[in-house]
Design an enzyme around this catalytic site. Structure first.
Site, PDB file in Angstrom:
ATOM      1  N   SER A 615      34.874  37.169  32.861  1.00  0.00           N
ATOM      2  CA  SER A 615      35.616  36.469  33.909  1.00  0.00           C
ATOM      3  C   SER A 615      36.998  36.079  33.378  1.00  0.00           C
ATOM      4  O   SER A 615      37.746  36.954  32.949  1.00  0.00           O
ATOM      5  CB  SER A 615      34.819  35.259  34.386  1.00  0.00           C
ATOM      6  OG  SER A 615      35.348  34.755  35.601  1.00  0.00           O
ATOM      7  N   ASP A 700      31.046  42.514  42.678  1.00  0.00           N
ATOM      8  CA  ASP A 700      31.592  41.232  42.230  1.00  0.00           C
ATOM      9  C   ASP A 700      32.510  40.635  43.297  1.00  0.00           C
ATOM     10  O   ASP A 700      33.548  41.217  43.627  1.00  0.00           O
ATOM     11  CB  ASP A 700      32.383  41.453  40.930  1.00  0.00           C
ATOM     12  CG  ASP A 700      32.743  40.155  40.227  1.00  0.00           C
ATOM     13  OD1 ASP A 700      32.813  39.114  40.895  1.00  0.00           O
ATOM     14  OD2 ASP A 700      32.974  40.199  39.001  1.00  0.00           O
ATOM     15  N   HIS A 732      29.142  39.462  39.562  1.00  0.00           N
ATOM     16  CA  HIS A 732      29.957  38.802  38.532  1.00  0.00           C
ATOM     17  C   HIS A 732      29.095  38.523  37.304  1.00  0.00           C
ATOM     18  O   HIS A 732      28.683  37.399  37.038  1.00  0.00           O
ATOM     19  CB  HIS A 732      30.541  37.512  39.097  1.00  0.00           C
ATOM     20  CG  HIS A 732      31.688  36.970  38.302  1.00  0.00           C
ATOM     21  ND1 HIS A 732      32.838  37.697  38.083  1.00  0.00           N
ATOM     22  CD2 HIS A 732      31.864  35.783  37.665  1.00  0.00           C
ATOM     23  CE1 HIS A 732      33.676  36.974  37.372  1.00  0.00           C
ATOM     24  NE2 HIS A 732      33.106  35.821  37.082  1.00  0.00           N
TER      25      HIS A 732
END
Length: 756
Positions: A615, A700, A732
């Site tokens: 991330s 995602d 994600h």
């Protein structure tokens, strides 16, 4: 002899220390020695100079005043030092070092014990003081003693599967009446829910049948179990019922592209709970009553377009909301559900105001707030908006507080310095907590109470540490019996896991940065290959505890560095805001400075530095190899951002109420176009020369697939070979067990190829 307090200049003169030690000589003898110092001899080491060096040499706290003070207190624990006019004795040095090694003192003298260990080898034994050069020799001897059993062969190597497969039964909960216990466990390689009747010999019953995706969480509503699940990582979580107690397993919120979350279990309403759901408008969440038997919903509160969260009172009435554009707004309040919401507390830029619960008489509200101050504190507001501070910590934010409806009070609050610490507000609960803690023989940072029944007589508790994955226990306060329920990762020997140590250092602009260093077990901490793992968020923080990916890398012989760079949460408003519009700039400098700190300490081999993150951590990975291309020898970007413009353009619709926060903290795509172009790695891919491995989930919703596609395409167009793992059934991060195992196997192989 009357004890005195020695004023210490240690830690920038921020505190004074009550000392101790068994004095083996008088101050007159020391004075005599001082008087005989020759002009060409170094001055005797003072108490303050020794303690300053001891904290630096015996810990990795090199930047944080308050953490250095904690280290010092630990070093001096149990000592009884007298005022010796500022000069340290060999006995006192031995006292600290022998205790630090965990060795029992032999006889009356720490010095004799230290001599047997070899701590004072090369230091004259005919006097009681030491010089600066002799102290350096003593610390060098200490390191040799500390490493005498280290043969640099490491420990037993576990497989990637051992660290990344489902760890066993977890998430234990009690039914409200305490008659059943539920937990999640693997079935068909997916986490499903099981229920066991208490005080019964019957086998646990599996009550869900998931084969596509793990459950994301579950709760009890009376005799019904509800759970959350998304589809392939799209994060559109729906609320389901299970087959428990004759119920039918079904989706209670079967709406396409809709997210639903429980708000209030409504303890006094049969078969109904409060949920929030973005069914009518994808960008905001309205409040509904949901019948958990039929799936029928009834609108309770309509979102005007800027409400991020809703709070119900003790009767289940929605009476409070937090409305904001992500930067400014207000906590709203109404007297009843028939009334209009009105501003209760204004929210300005940088304010965090998070309601926890109404009191049982609904005349006050508990909150976590930093309004008008730097740190988040536990506060209580009356309905006239008057604030009372209940608990604060001068060094860090208050991270959480647990309110009990049956006791009508906050049970405890938590805060995290290097580890989690508790502040109790209920004596009975504190006694239960400490009784179980003592039975288990663990520190408060390793222990937690996870669940309890309405009467607070039956408890689910857990133990976890940096080296212990986790254990669950059931405790009955009426019998004082403690029963082990499960051990997570039982195949991992805690004695072969690596210790996660708290660190601190000064960034290049003087800001104090905290973090964690995990060193491979049975390896001398010198010239090691190192992998830095920037955390996601970036408005989050790394924490002390068991981390499977960190332990996996340490098990393979890597040192692992985790950095709570500026913009991390938990250290106050100013620290978080120091990261505003600093992606790829000061934030990245903090990470770079952490790596350089590890190199300067001799821990890390400067030719074998890797970086890996997910991330925002994936962004920091790409920024690291783009803007400091000579620092890293290998990099792994996991669902990371490469282009901030496309990130801002593809945020999930239900993040729209936070858009202004992104603009303030990251940058505005038009007003800050030059900045965002400068710090987006995809526009500078020509600078990248570090071997790169990219992993991405196709579904995602936070970091769109194109973030990975763009950087891979930019590099491949230059003829650079980039490894790219794309999973069509993930979002994600990889949740499915087989995908996790495949990813981490590939990551370890990649780092081994380039760093060993």
């Amino acid at each position: 002899m009357k004890k005195k307090v020695i004023s210490s200049v240690l830690v920038a003169s921020l505190f004074t220390l009550p000392f101790s030690a068994v004095a083996t000589t008088s101050t007159n003898l020391i004075d005599k020695e001082i008087a005989t110092v020759t002009t060409n001899q170094s001055s005797w080491v003072t108490t303050n100079a020794f303690l300053e060096q001891a904290v630096t040499k015996l810990s990795y706290q090199h930047g944080s005043d308050f953490m250095r003070k904690e280290v010092l207190n630990a070093l001096l624990k149990g000592a009884d030092w007298q005022n010796i006019d500022g000069v340290i004795t060999q006995e006192q040095i031995a006292n600290v070092l022998v205790n630090k090694l965990g060795v029992e003192k032999e006889g009356q003298s720490y010095k004799s014990t230290a001599d047997k260990l070899g701590l004072f080898e090369g230091v004259p034994n005919n006097r009681i003081t030491v010089t600066d050069s002799e102290l350096e020799l003593i610390f060098s001897n200490f390191k040799k003693v500390e490493n005498k059993d280290v043969d640099n062969t490491g420990v037993q190597q576990y497989s990637v599967e051992d660290f990344m497969k489902n760890p066993g039964n977890l998430g234990y909960q009690l039914s409200p009446d305490g008659n059943y216990i539920s937990y999640a466990a693997a079935w068909e390689n997916r986490l499903n829910i099981f229920v066991k009747e208490m005080n019964s010999d019957s086998e646990p019953e599996r009550v869900t049948n998931l084969t596509d995706r793990d459950i994301a969480g579950f709760i009890w509503k009376d005799d019904t179990i509800l759970y959350l699940k998304d589809n392939g990582g799209d994060e559109n979580y729906h609320i389901y019922t299970t087959t428990f107690n004759g119920g039918e397993e079904k989706d209670l919120t079967p709406y396409e592209n809709v997210v639903a979350y429980p708000i209030d279990i409504l303890k006094d309403a049969k078969d109904e709970i409060l949920i929030m759901m973005n069914k009518e408008d994808a960008t905001v969440f309205d409040v509904y009553k949901l019948n958990v038997k039929t799936g029928e919903t009834k609108l309770v509160a309509k979102n005007p377009g800027n409400v991020q969260s809703w709070i119900s009172d003790s009767n289940g009435q929605v009476r409070m909301a937090v409305a904001t554009d992500g930067v400014a707004g207000a906590v709203l309040y109404r007297d009843s559900e028939k009334d209009e919401f009105k501003p209760f507390i204004t929210i300005e830029s940088g304010d965090t105001v998070s309601p926890i619960a109404f009191s049982q008489d609904n005349q006050s509200v508990y909150m976590l707030s930093n309004k008008g101050r730097d740190k988040i504190e536990l506060v209580q507001y009356d309905l006239q908006g008057n604030e009372e501070v209940l608990f604060t910590n001068s060094n860090v934010d208050i991270s959480n507080a647990i309110y009990s409806t049956s006791k009508d009070k906050i049970l405890f609050a938590t805060y995290m310095t290097d580890k989690v610490h508790y502040e109790f507000f209920d004596n009975d609960f504190e006694k239960v907590f400490k009784n179980i803690q003592n039975k288990l023989g663990v520190s408060e940072s390793e222990f937690g109470i996870n669940d309890y029944n309405k009467d607070m007589t039956k408890f689910i508790v857990s133990v976890s540490s940096d080296k212990v994955y986790g254990k669950y226990y059931y405790y009955d306060s009426t019998t004082d019996n403690l029963t082990e329920l499960a051990t997570l990762g039982s195949w991992l020997d805690p004695n072969e896991m690596a210790e996660m140590q708290s660190i601190s250092y000064k960034a290049r602009d003087g800001l104090t940065i905290h973090g964690y260093l995990t060193l491979p077990k049975n390896k001398v901490a010198e010239n090691l290959p190192l992998i830095v793992i920037p955390h996601g968020g970036p408005w989050a923080r790394d924490m002390w505890g068991f981390n499977p990916e960190v332990q996996l890398l340490a098990n393979r012989g890597y040192a692992v560095l985790q950095v709570n760079f500026r913009s991390s949460t938990g250290y106050g408003r100013a620290f978080l805001e120091a990261g505003n519009k600093q992606w790829g700039l000061a934030i990245q400098d903090d990470i770079t400075d952490g790596v350089q700190w590890a190199i300067d300490q001799g821990i890390a081999n400067p030719e074998k530095i890797g970086i890996y993150g997910a991330s925002f951590g994936g962004y920091a990975t790409l920024a690291g190899i783009t803007f400091t291309p000579d620092l890293y020898a290998a990099a792994v970007d996991y669902v990371g951002v490469s282009n901030i413009f496309t990130l801002l353009d593809t945020i999930p619709p239900y993040w729209e109420t936070m858009r202004q926060q992104f603009y303030e903290r990251v940058g505005h795509p038009e007003e800050d176009k030059e900045l965002l172009t400068k710090v987006s790695p995809v526009f500078h891919a020509d600078k990248i020369k570090t071997p790169l491995f990219v992993a991405q989930g196709a579904n995602d919703p936070r970091v769109n697939k194109q973030e990975s596609d763009q950087i891979v395409e930019a590099l491949r167009s230059r003829g650079v070979d980039v490894e790219y793992m794309l999973k069509d059934n993930e979002g994600h991060g990889f949740m499915n067990e087989e995908n996790r195992i495949e990813f981490y196997n590939a990551m370890v192989d990649f780092f081994d190829k380039h760093l060993k």
